[in-house]
Design a protein around this motif. Sequence first.
Motif, PDB file in Angstrom:
ATOM      1  N   ASN A  57      -9.632   0.316   5.301  1.00  0.00           N
ATOM      2  CA  ASN A  57      -8.679   1.017   4.434  1.00  0.00           C
ATOM      3  C   ASN A  57      -7.314   0.349   4.365  1.00  0.00           C
ATOM      4  O   ASN A  57      -6.369   0.934   3.847  1.00  0.00           O
ATOM      5  CB  ASN A  57      -8.527   2.477   4.882  1.00  0.00           C
ATOM      6  CG  ASN A  57      -7.558   2.654   6.038  1.00  0.00           C
ATOM      7  OD1 ASN A  57      -7.335   1.722   6.809  1.00  0.00           O
ATOM      8  ND2 ASN A  57      -7.002   3.843   6.175  1.00  0.00           N
ATOM      9  N   ASP A  58      -7.204  -0.906   4.840  1.00  0.00           N
ATOM     10  CA  ASP A  58      -5.883  -1.518   4.767  1.00  0.00           C
ATOM     11  C   ASP A  58      -5.741  -2.515   3.604  1.00  0.00           C
ATOM     12  O   ASP A  58      -4.788  -3.271   3.548  1.00  0.00           O
ATOM     13  CB  ASP A  58      -5.504  -2.181   6.099  1.00  0.00           C
ATOM     14  CG  ASP A  58      -6.378  -3.373   6.455  1.00  0.00           C
ATOM     15  OD1 ASP A  58      -7.366  -3.630   5.748  1.00  0.00           O
ATOM     16  OD2 ASP A  58      -6.077  -4.050   7.453  1.00  0.00           O
ATOM     17  N   ARG A  66      -5.250  -1.774  10.655  1.00  0.00           N
ATOM     18  CA  ARG A  66      -4.712  -3.119  10.504  1.00  0.00           C
ATOM     19  C   ARG A  66      -5.829  -4.092  10.842  1.00  0.00           C
ATOM     20  O   ARG A  66      -5.946  -4.577  11.949  1.00  0.00           O
ATOM     21  CB  ARG A  66      -3.497  -3.320  11.431  1.00  0.00           C
ATOM     22  CG  ARG A  66      -2.322  -2.407  11.121  1.00  0.00           C
ATOM     23  CD  ARG A  66      -1.394  -3.009  10.057  1.00  0.00           C
ATOM     24  NE  ARG A  66      -1.970  -3.111   8.736  1.00  0.00           N
ATOM     25  CZ  ARG A  66      -1.762  -2.219   7.770  1.00  0.00           C
ATOM     26  NH1 ARG A  66      -1.039  -1.164   7.955  1.00  0.00           N
ATOM     27  NH2 ARG A  66      -2.322  -2.405   6.592  1.00  0.00           N
ATOM     28  N   PHE A  67      -6.694  -4.326   9.863  1.00  0.00           N
ATOM     29  CA  PHE A  67      -7.853  -5.189  10.078  1.00  0.00           C
ATOM     30  C   PHE A  67      -7.643  -6.534   9.400  1.00  0.00           C
ATOM     31  O   PHE A  67      -7.610  -7.573  10.041  1.00  0.00           O
ATOM     32  CB  PHE A  67      -9.112  -4.496   9.548  1.00  0.00           C
ATOM     33  CG  PHE A  67     -10.396  -5.143  10.004  1.00  0.00           C
ATOM     34  CD1 PHE A  67     -10.885  -4.909  11.278  1.00  0.00           C
ATOM     35  CD2 PHE A  67     -11.105  -5.974   9.161  1.00  0.00           C
ATOM     36  CE1 PHE A  67     -12.061  -5.503  11.703  1.00  0.00           C
ATOM     37  CE2 PHE A  67     -12.284  -6.578   9.576  1.00  0.00           C
ATOM     38  CZ  PHE A  67     -12.764  -6.336  10.852  1.00  0.00           C
ATOM     39  N   ASN A  76      -4.545 -11.310   8.014  1.00  0.00           N
ATOM     40  CA  ASN A  76      -5.168 -11.580   9.306  1.00  0.00           C
ATOM     41  C   ASN A  76      -6.591 -12.105   9.083  1.00  0.00           C
ATOM     42  O   ASN A  76      -7.244 -11.770   8.095  1.00  0.00           O
ATOM     43  CB  ASN A  76      -5.200 -10.289  10.134  1.00  0.00           C
ATOM     44  CG  ASN A  76      -5.764 -10.516  11.517  1.00  0.00           C
ATOM     45  OD1 ASN A  76      -5.572 -11.572  12.110  1.00  0.00           O
ATOM     46  ND2 ASN A  76      -6.475  -9.526  12.026  1.00  0.00           N
ATOM     47  N   THR A  77      -7.080 -12.925   9.999  1.00  0.00           N
ATOM     48  CA  THR A  77      -8.451 -13.425   9.942  1.00  0.00           C
ATOM     49  C   THR A  77      -9.165 -13.030  11.224  1.00  0.00           C
ATOM     50  O   THR A  77      -9.122 -13.756  12.229  1.00  0.00           O
ATOM     51  CB  THR A  77      -8.484 -14.962   9.776  1.00  0.00           C
ATOM     52  OG1 THR A  77      -7.729 -15.326   8.615  1.00  0.00           O
ATOM     53  CG2 THR A  77      -9.925 -15.451   9.613  1.00  0.00           C
ATOM     54  N   LEU A 188     -14.973 -10.420   4.617  1.00  0.00           N
ATOM     55  CA  LEU A 188     -14.067 -11.075   3.679  1.00  0.00           C
ATOM     56  C   LEU A 188     -13.488 -12.336   4.317  1.00  0.00           C
ATOM     57  O   LEU A 188     -13.050 -12.316   5.470  1.00  0.00           O
ATOM     58  CB  LEU A 188     -12.936 -10.130   3.291  1.00  0.00           C
ATOM     59  CG  LEU A 188     -11.818 -10.711   2.422  1.00  0.00           C
ATOM     60  CD1 LEU A 188     -12.334 -11.024   1.029  1.00  0.00           C
ATOM     61  CD2 LEU A 188     -10.633  -9.752   2.359  1.00  0.00           C
ATOM     62  N   GLN A 189     -13.497 -13.438   3.575  1.00  0.00           N
ATOM     63  CA  GLN A 189     -13.006 -14.713   4.099  1.00  0.00           C
ATOM     64  C   GLN A 189     -11.711 -15.129   3.398  1.00  0.00           C
ATOM     65  O   GLN A 189     -11.571 -14.970   2.176  1.00  0.00           O
ATOM     66  CB  GLN A 189     -14.061 -15.804   3.900  1.00  0.00           C
ATOM     67  CG  GLN A 189     -15.352 -15.562   4.658  1.00  0.00           C
ATOM     68  CD  GLN A 189     -15.161 -15.577   6.164  1.00  0.00           C
ATOM     69  OE1 GLN A 189     -14.458 -16.442   6.707  1.00  0.00           O
ATOM     70  NE2 GLN A 189     -15.764 -14.622   6.849  1.00  0.00           N
ATOM     71  N   ASN A 190     -10.785 -15.641   4.183  1.00  0.00           N
ATOM     72  CA  ASN A 190      -9.534 -16.173   3.648  1.00  0.00           C
ATOM     73  C   ASN A 190      -9.789 -17.602   3.174  1.00  0.00           C
ATOM     74  O   ASN A 190      -9.444 -18.573   3.840  1.00  0.00           O
ATOM     75  CB  ASN A 190      -8.446 -16.127   4.719  1.00  0.00           C
ATOM     76  CG  ASN A 190      -7.102 -16.605   4.202  1.00  0.00           C
ATOM     77  OD1 ASN A 190      -6.942 -16.878   3.025  1.00  0.00           O
ATOM     78  ND2 ASN A 190      -6.124 -16.715   5.104  1.00  0.00           N
TER      79      ASN A 190
END
Length: 368
Positions: A57-58, A66-67, A76-77, A188-190
């Motif tokens: 939910n962030d 805070r994921f 964040n990764t 999810l990938q950065n």
Amino acid sequence: MAAFIHNIATIVPEHFYKQEFLRNRMKEYIGNGKTSQRIIHRIYSKSGINKRHTVINDFDKNGSARFFFEKDGSLNTPSTGTRNKYYTQKAKELFVATARKTIQQSSSISKEDITHVITVSCTGFFAPEPGFEIIKKLDLSASTQRFHLGFMGCFAAFPAMKMAKSFAESNSNANILVVCLELCSIHLQNSTSPDNLISASVFGDGAAGMLINHTKPKQNGYELNQFSTSIADGSEQDMAWSIGDTGFDMVLSSYVPDIIESNLPQALAPLLANYQLKPEQIKHWAIHPGGRAILDKVEQSYSLDESQLASSRATLAEYGNMSSATILFVLDDLLKRPETEKDETVLAMAFGPGLTMESSLLTKITQR
């Protein structure tokens, strides 16, 4: 002896985001230049998706967890371990909730009747596996047989249905609970690589369950007639799923829709031949909506009208691609649509790593 799906139940996490919102967030945090931002804008805008659900939910700046996104707005990764820990927590809850809802919605099968539990997931791991959690929390018999299909991808509901069909046909007392659950959003990938951008634009979270045995359902359901498996030659590198240091890495080539289109005839030939069917005789096409382009290719290949893929397109629009659970959302949507003929024929199909194409002929049973 025949085998039937008695009912299908679906569950999604409470958090969801509009595709337009996710597009803008990705452009803000992932797009590191004008080129990648244009690519993101295009693939999200052309996806055929309105919204997707997630256990995270962030994505919203007002979110409490805070994921992926820190309080200062930086991205964040999380490590694979962190992601899998979160998967374990959320998946246990959703597996149990989906199993409970599936049983509660059945008019003919109670929890005391369950003899087998088959669970399916490719987005995380824990042991004891999900079937153990379901049996414990729902107070099923300790003798209930458990099976888990892991890391097979979007087509995995089909092996689960085949397994359940085999149990039902060989044992008249068998009542099989199947639950498919995927939390794709935690991976999810950065990254601005095309594969990661495409994956980020289509995948969402969801779970679905069904009950299968050898008796004809007293409510709307399906008869499981026949299954077929096909592998597209030389396509292993175009769709794959591996474990990396920062989550699971998806390979999803832009060639996938074309590969599926060129292999459709060989994939469907056994089903059509055995039932002496022509494609134009199939009333409904329950196609796994892996993406809008896949549905477009199937529609064009067989000159389908809008109604024949309506459930697939509706599922894509409302939920995106939830990997193995998605085809059950499609079948559930189709089951709720009015029947125009008695015992309508349904062709169901899903695609996954390999590139593997799983298909099945079903008969839609509607209580009049």
